[in-house]
Design a protein around this motif. Structure first.
Motif, mmCIF file in Angstrom:
data_model
loop_
_atom_site.group_PDB
_atom_site.id
_atom_site.type_symbol
_atom_site.label_atom_id
_atom_site.label_comp_id
_atom_site.label_asym_id
_atom_site.label_seq_id
_atom_site.Cartn_x
_atom_site.Cartn_y
_atom_site.Cartn_z
ATOM 1 N N HIS A 93 0.813 -1.213 0.000
ATOM 2 C CA HIS A 93 0.000 0.000 0.000
ATOM 3 C C HIS A 93 0.851 1.269 0.000
ATOM 4 C CE1 HIS A 93 0.245 -0.850 4.497
ATOM 5 N NE2 HIS A 93 0.642 0.413 4.484
ATOM 6 N N VAL A 132 0.676 5.393 1.584
ATOM 7 C CA VAL A 132 0.011 6.288 2.529
ATOM 8 C C VAL A 132 0.422 7.718 2.218
ATOM 9 C CG1 VAL A 132 -0.124 6.982 4.957
ATOM 10 C CG2 VAL A 132 -0.260 4.561 4.338
ATOM 11 N N HIS A 139 -6.285 -2.171 3.523
ATOM 12 C CA HIS A 139 -6.054 -0.930 2.767
ATOM 13 C C HIS A 139 -4.935 -1.082 1.752
ATOM 14 C CE1 HIS A 139 -3.682 -0.449 6.523
ATOM 15 N NE2 HIS A 139 -2.806 0.229 5.808
ATOM 16 N N HIS A 155 4.429 7.035 3.633
ATOM 17 C CA HIS A 155 5.257 5.834 3.483
ATOM 18 C C HIS A 155 4.715 4.931 2.383
ATOM 19 C CE1 HIS A 155 2.254 4.100 6.380
ATOM 20 N NE2 HIS A 155 2.444 2.998 5.678
ATOM 21 N N ALA A 166 4.481 0.707 1.594
ATOM 22 C CA ALA A 166 4.570 -0.544 2.352
ATOM 23 C C ALA A 166 4.779 -1.748 1.446
ATOM 24 C CB ALA A 166 3.288 -0.757 3.160
ATOM 25 N N TYR A 188 9.059 0.380 10.205
ATOM 26 C CA TYR A 188 9.263 1.463 9.230
ATOM 27 C C TYR A 188 10.707 1.980 9.250
ATOM 28 C CZ TYR A 188 4.124 1.999 9.282
ATOM 29 O OH TYR A 188 2.766 1.807 9.198
ATOM 30 N N GLU A 197 8.037 0.569 4.531
ATOM 31 C CA GLU A 197 7.502 -0.293 5.597
ATOM 32 C C GLU A 197 7.617 -1.767 5.233
ATOM 33 O OE1 GLU A 197 3.252 0.199 6.148
ATOM 34 O OE2 GLU A 197 3.139 -1.356 7.678
HETATM 35 FE FE LIG Z 1 1.448 1.177 6.276
#
Ligand SMILES: [Fe+2]
Length: 313
Positions: free
Chosen positions: A154, A156, A206, A220, A222, A262, A272
């Motif tokens: 994902h 963010v 997510h 970030h 991931a 992270y 991440e």
């Molecule tokens: Fe995350």
């Protein structure tokens, strides 16, 4: 309305590809191709690449989602502001449609990029829960070294226009709400978790988390790793290099469930490691939750200021 079926790769720019490759190798990716202009890194899953770094000043350029098929890709090309279907002039080939999100990120929807053979993964059978004898007459001996990154999971972001951003991703990418978060009045949205909409298929809680912020940027990106041991082994390895700054972790999130860790890359982009995502399908509808309800994790340290306020482009 077209819907993407997965998230595929991140696209950054860095002034020194050697420095970027060294970090990503220590983070647990593998070089699949490197040209004079760009670096392509893969994980253990069959995706040709999950991380692209173009040579240039540090920048977060955007990321790519997967379209189910070529007809689906044409539907994306017909959206307002979208490019036509283009051949990708990069290793792995394939086709893409480019769009710009309300925050200035270039979002690619791709199809037909070649696949690669999966890489072998260190396996650990764990003797816990209802299966205390999965590993018998055999000792665990985890090898030290980088994590085993599987796939991109994902992105963010912070946005100065959260509602506009959510409307854009839901209409143009086909994402659907997992949790919208408000502060005070229900109309005062402050953050939102969004997942892929793949009907009965289970998907991560997510694929995009967006927060209202005073400037737009990436908080970030991931990547999923093999398992919880792998998060810990990968953490030890990055720490042992003495070269990289830790951003937050290790802990388990409240919304999304993941065990997370992270790290800042050499150009301040947070990467991440995570594992054990909550997965949902279309039998579960989106929630509206209060800001207070989303505070805190299930275990692990609270997020430090350097992580909370981080958003770079
Ligand atoms: Fe995350």
């Amino acid at each position: 309305m077209p819907k993407v079926s997965d998230i595929l790769y991140m696209r950054l720019a860095s002034p020194d590809l050697d420095v970027q490759e060294e970090f990503l190798s220590n983070f647990g990716m593998h070089r699949v191709e490197r040209t004079k202009k760009a670096l392509y890194m893969r994980g253990t899953d069959p995706n040709h690449h999950i991380h692209v770094t173009e040579l240039g000043d540090p920048a977060v350029l955007g990321w790519a989602y997967l379209a189910e098929n070529q007809d689906n890709l044409k539907e994306f090309a017909s959206l307002d502001g979208a490019s036509g279907v283009e051949e990708i002039d990069e290793p792995g080939g394939g086709y893409r449609v480019r769009m710009t999100d309300p925050n200035g990120f270039e979002i690619e929807v791709v199809h037909g990029i070649e696949e690669v053979n999966p890489l072998p993964v260190r396996r650990n059978q764990v003797n816990w829960g209802e299966q205390p004898t999965r590993r018998t007459n055999e000792a665990t001996r985890l090898q030290h070294g980088p994590a085993e990154v599987k796939r991109m999971a994902h992105a963010v972001i912070a946005s100065t226009d959260l509602k506009g951003t959510l409307a854009w991703y839901r209409a143009n990418i086909g994402l659907t709400c997992s949790d919208d978060i408000y502060d005070g009045e229900p109309d005062n949205l402050v953050a939102s978790f969004n997942r892929l909409d793949r009907g009965e298929d289970f998907v991560d809680h997510h694929v995009l988390f967006a927060v209202q912020g005073d400037h737009a940027g990436l908080n970030h990106v991931a990547f999923e790793v093999a398992d919880i041991d792998d998060v810990m082994v990968g953490h030890d390895h990055l720490k042992s290099t003495g070269k990289y700054e830790h951003a937050w972790g290790i802990g388990r999130h409240l919304l999304g469930d993941q065990v997370f860790d992270y790290w800042f890359d050499p150009y301040r982009r947070v990467h991440e490691h995570n594992t054990d995502n909550a997965v949902f399908n279309n039998t579960v509808s989106g929630n509206l939750v209060t800001f207070e309800e989303m505070q805190g994790g299930q275990w692990g340290p609270p997020p430090p200021e350097i992580f909370l306020n981080h958003a770079v482009k």
